[in-house]
Design a protein around this motif. Structure first.
Motif, PDB file in Angstrom:
ATOM      1  N   ILE A   1       0.850  -1.194   0.000  1.00 21.64           N
ATOM      2  CA  ILE A   1       0.000   0.000   0.000  1.00 21.64           C
ATOM      3  C   ILE A   1       0.879   1.235   0.000  1.00 21.64           C
ATOM      4  O   ILE A   1       1.961   1.236   0.596  1.00 21.64           O
ATOM      5  CB  ILE A   1      -0.997  -0.025   1.190  1.00 21.64           C
TER       6      ILE A   1
ATOM      7  N   LEU B   1      -6.947  -3.894   5.741  1.00 18.85           N
ATOM      8  CA  LEU B   1      -6.808  -3.580   4.327  1.00 18.85           C
ATOM      9  C   LEU B   1      -7.704  -4.525   3.540  1.00 18.85           C
ATOM     10  O   LEU B   1      -7.646  -5.743   3.727  1.00 18.85           O
ATOM     11  CB  LEU B   1      -5.353  -3.758   3.877  1.00 18.85           C
TER      12      LEU B   1
ATOM     13  N   LEU C   1      -3.331   0.298  -3.484  1.00 18.18           N
ATOM     14  CA  LEU C   1      -3.388  -0.892  -2.646  1.00 18.18           C
ATOM     15  C   LEU C   1      -3.452  -2.120  -3.540  1.00 18.18           C
ATOM     16  O   LEU C   1      -4.343  -2.247  -4.378  1.00 18.18           O
ATOM     17  CB  LEU C   1      -4.613  -0.829  -1.724  1.00 18.18           C
TER      18      LEU C   1
ATOM     19  N   ASP D   1      -5.957  -9.312   1.158  1.00 16.21           N
ATOM     20  CA  ASP D   1      -6.571  -8.631   2.304  1.00 16.21           C
ATOM     21  C   ASP D   1      -5.735  -8.907   3.553  1.00 16.21           C
ATOM     22  O   ASP D   1      -5.115  -9.963   3.665  1.00 16.21           O
ATOM     23  CB  ASP D   1      -7.994  -9.162   2.546  1.00 16.21           C
TER      24      ASP D   1
ATOM     25  N   LEU E   1      -5.076  -2.152  11.777  1.00 22.95           N
ATOM     26  CA  LEU E   1      -5.229  -1.679  10.396  1.00 22.95           C
ATOM     27  C   LEU E   1      -5.862  -2.795   9.584  1.00 22.95           C
ATOM     28  O   LEU E   1      -5.404  -3.946   9.617  1.00 22.95           O
ATOM     29  CB  LEU E   1      -3.853  -1.314   9.830  1.00 22.95           C
TER      30      LEU E   1
ATOM     31  N   ALA F   1      -8.792   1.064   3.323  1.00 23.67           N
ATOM     32  CA  ALA F   1      -7.838   0.883   4.416  1.00 23.67           C
ATOM     33  C   ALA F   1      -8.429   1.599   5.617  1.00 23.67           C
ATOM     34  O   ALA F   1      -8.680   2.803   5.566  1.00 23.67           O
ATOM     35  CB  ALA F   1      -6.485   1.462   4.053  1.00 23.67           C
TER      36      ALA F   1
END
Lengths: 379, 113
Positions: A263, A293, A321, A325, A291, A300
């Motif tokens: 990312i 993603l 990104l 995941d 976090l 995000a």
């Protein structure tokens, strides 16, 4: 010993040297400032046994207005002497050493007499032979220090990790610091003969002081390394530091070579978001933010939670990104330190797995600077 | 009068010293107990697993990670709050701080060097 000198120039140099002088030293004479006067100039020395700084005011430099009447040497109590020097009335000051190391400091109508010590009882600075010196641009060295010292450990229980590991091998210099939670690594190309190799550990504290001492005016810093000492020379200044003894852990294998999720962020934007998320995490017992993603939704999201206070959720603004995941938790303070060291730039964050360390690199130049953070397991 | 006071002070000093020693000792004992407890927990888990395996020989373990048995042991110890890396082996991880070296030992790819 007797001389007169321009006070402003003298105080400037004195301030540099004084960085090395500590009031808490166990060796009484090291609370003093050593002055050595020769026909060439006046040399000031300060030391706390770990760090020593030596600076010379040359007779040839007109700004110094240095007139040498009688060469000699003396050690003066640094704290009193510097306060006196700073408060004297005129631009010019005269220092004369009399009997029993009694030293008279005169400026205009003001006259101080203070007790000095025999300069012969001051410890000698290490002699560093002129073997394979090499030079680095001052701003590059300062940047290298700023980028790596953030990851230095401040726990004295792990002495080796309180230093920055400096390896010079076939013209490439590698500086690594880690406190085992995070790691910072900087690579540089240095012009030295390829058979010059070094592997040393410099105390982080010394590097911080060095960075403060180096003036922006000096273009390059010459570095000399000996058995247990390192010397940095810039302009009229010589900065000695002791080296840490021992073997630095193998850090090369800590840095992942591949990644599954990438990312891209603008560093200041992410920093601001992390700062917000950490407001609550600081209150909680384990200081952690999460976090998430999601590549399919291209989102995000960062979460911060403190059971007693409340929680925070923020959808982050990012550039790019790709990959799988991921959900990962980490200490936001390490992230903040790392992001600050990048300044105003775009960065890539590379993740391998939720439990594996992730890396931050500048998008522009992914080779020379890397920050690594170890995640926290929260489930 | 002042002499009594001084003696009292000496007594208190002695007591404080003793208390401090006691505290240090208790802390050391507690650390050892915690360590032992973690060890026993893991051993207990092993024995249970073993018992289960004996009961139903060919059940593949659900949700098992690609970690080997020995690495799982290390992971468990790490999650209990102990360093398992060669540099700080056996010491407590303060505030559950992550350790990159331990992480490498558990999850890192090992080549045969």
């Amino acid at each position: 010993m007797k001389f007169s000198i321009n006070r402003t120039q003298f105080i400037k140099t004195l301030n540099d040297v004084q960085r090395a002088i500590s009031a808490k030293t166990t060796i009484p004479i090291l609370t003093g400032l050593k002055l050595v006067l020769s026909q060439e100039g006046l040399t000031l020395t300060g030391s706390d046994a770990d760090i020593s700084i030596e600076a010379t005011l040359a007779t040839t430099d007109e700004k110094n207005q240095l007139t040498v009447e009688e060469p000699g040497a003396i050690v003066l109590p640094a704290r009193f002497f510097s306060e006196i020097a700073k408060k004297l009335p005129e631009d010019q000051m005269t220092i004369a050493v009399g009997d029993n190391f009694q030293t008279t400091i005169r400026s205009g109508k003001s006259e101080f007499t203070i007790n000095g010590l025999d300069a012969n009882s001051y410890p000698h600075l290490p002699e560093i032979a002129d073997q394979n010196p090499f030079s680095i641009a001052t701003d590059v060295l300062k940047q290298l220090i700023r980028q790596t010292v953030i990851a230095v450990s401040n726990q004295e229980s792990r002495p080796i990790l309180t230093g920055v590991h400096l390896v010079l091998n076939s013209g490439e210099m590698l500086a690594v610091a880690t406190d085992s939670h995070r790691l910072a690594q900087r690579k540089l190309t240095v012009s030295v003969p390829s058979d010059v190799n070094y592997d040393v550990i410099i105390p982080g504290k010394s590097l911080i002081e060095l960075s403060r001492t180096l003036a922006d005016g000096d273009e390059t810093v010459e570095i000399r390394i000996a058995e247990n000492q390192v010397l940095f020379k810039a302009g009229n200044l010589a900065f000695y530091s002791r080296l840490l003894e021992g073997n630095y852990p193998d850090t090369a294998r800590l840095i992942p070579t591949s990644s599954s999720t990438q990312i891209e962020f603008n560093a200041p934007v992410l920093l601001a978001a992390i700062e917000r998320a950490s407001l609550l995490s600081h209150e909680s017992r384990n200081n952690v933010v999460r976090l998430t993603l999601n590549t399919a939704d291209n989102t995000a999201i960062i979460y911060g939670n403190s059971p007693d206070v409340g929680n925070v959720e923020e959808t982050l603004q990012f550039e790019n990104l790709t990959g799988e995941d991921l959900e990962i938790s980490f200490n936001p303070d390490y992230m903040k330190d790392a992001l600050r060291s990048f300044g105003q730039t775009a960065i890539m964050i590379n993740f391998t797995a939720a439990l594996r360390p992730f890396t931050l690199v500048p998008s522009e130049d992914q080779e020379h600077y890397i920050q690594l953070i170890t995640p926290v397991r929260t489930f | 009068m002042s002499k009594d006071l001084y003696e009292q002070l000496s007594n208190i000093e002695q007591q404080a010293k003793l208390t401090f020693e006691g505290l240090s000792e208790m802390k050391a004992v507690l650390a050892a107990v915690l360590e032992k407890n973690a060890e026993l927990k893991i051993e207990n888990k092993h024995l249970r697993e073993h018992l289960q395996e004996l009961g139903q020989p060919t059940t593949p373990k659900a949700g098992a990670q690609a970690l080997s048995k020995s690495k799982q042991n290390l992971q468990n110890l790490y999650e209990e709050g102990f360093h398992i890396c060669p540099y700080f082996y056996g010491s407590r991880r303060e505030n559950n701080e992550p350790c990159a070296f331990c992480n490498d030992v558990i999850y890192g790819e090992r080549t045969n060097d």
